[in-house]
Design an enzyme around this catalytic site. Structure first.
Site, PDB file in Angstrom:
ATOM      1  N   HIS A  66      -3.697  10.225   3.406  1.00  0.00           N
ATOM      2  CA  HIS A  66      -3.706   9.861   1.993  1.00  0.00           C
ATOM      3  C   HIS A  66      -4.955   9.071   1.616  1.00  0.00           C
ATOM      4  CE1 HIS A  66       0.874   9.743   2.763  1.00  0.00           C
ATOM      5  NE2 HIS A  66       0.534  10.942   2.367  1.00  0.00           N
ATOM      6  N   TYR A 136       0.915  -3.144   4.776  1.00  0.00           N
ATOM      7  CA  TYR A 136      -0.351  -2.729   4.175  1.00  0.00           C
ATOM      8  C   TYR A 136      -0.801  -3.789   3.178  1.00  0.00           C
ATOM      9  CZ  TYR A 136       0.520   2.271   5.289  1.00  0.00           C
ATOM     10  OH  TYR A 136       0.745   3.470   5.890  1.00  0.00           O
TER      11      TYR A 136
END
Length: 179
Positions: A66, A136
């Protein structure tokens, strides 16, 4: 608690290795501290726009690859909180000498390491231990119309995933190959 910057073969892509503080109460590990020289050198003056957790049940699961298009490209710091994953970044910077090249790092909750991925890279990972969890830190907000991806088994990239793919989303399975 100091962090070590581990340079990879791809410019601007780093593994960060930290040290934890341990005593009779348990452990403490700093994931991000902007005033620390190593973080400043890697993160620069970027904002922190979002923080996410990814929980992954099955060994062999692949998520990715991604990225977000301009103007919403993002840098990320990724850390494994529980379990172990094989994390990979692909250089998509068209002016880079390493365009289309990839580098991987094993992120393990016991290794005290993280992966810094700058803007212009695709990112994915494969689960090596059941019930792995990733944290993240992102420099940009998520914009669904800017979200893009590349197929995990792209024939040009030849990513050497450590395990056969056991789970992948329909969306990720149908991502295009790198042009």
């Amino acid at each position: 608690m100091k962090h070590e910057i581990i340079f990879t073969p791809i410019k601007d892509l780093y593994e960060l290795k930290g040290e934890k503080f341990s005593d009779n109460r348990g452990e403490f590990f700093n994931i991000f501290r902007i005033q620390e020289k190593e973080f400043k050198n890697v993160w620069g003056k970027r904002d922190i726009a979002q923080i996410n957790i990814s929980k992954n049940k099955k060994v062999g699961t692949i998520r990715g690859l991604h990225y977000q298009n301009q103007p919403y490209e993002e840098a990320k710091i990724i850390r494994c909180l529980k379990g172990k994953v094989w994390d990979v970044a692909v250089d998509l910077r068209k002016t880079s000498k390493t365009y289309g090249k990839w580098h991987s790092v094993v992120l393990d909750s016991t290794m005290d390491n993280s992966f810094f991925i700058p803007e212009g890279f695709a990112h994915g990972f494969q689960v090596l231990e059941a019930n792995s969890e990733l944290l993240y830190i992102h420099s940009s907000k998520w914009i669904s119309s800017s979200e893009k991806g590349i197929r995990w088994n792209d024939k040009k990239l030849l990513i050497e995933w450590p395990l056969p793919c056991s789970e992948i989303s329909i969306k990720d399975a149908n991502l295009p190959e790198l042009k």
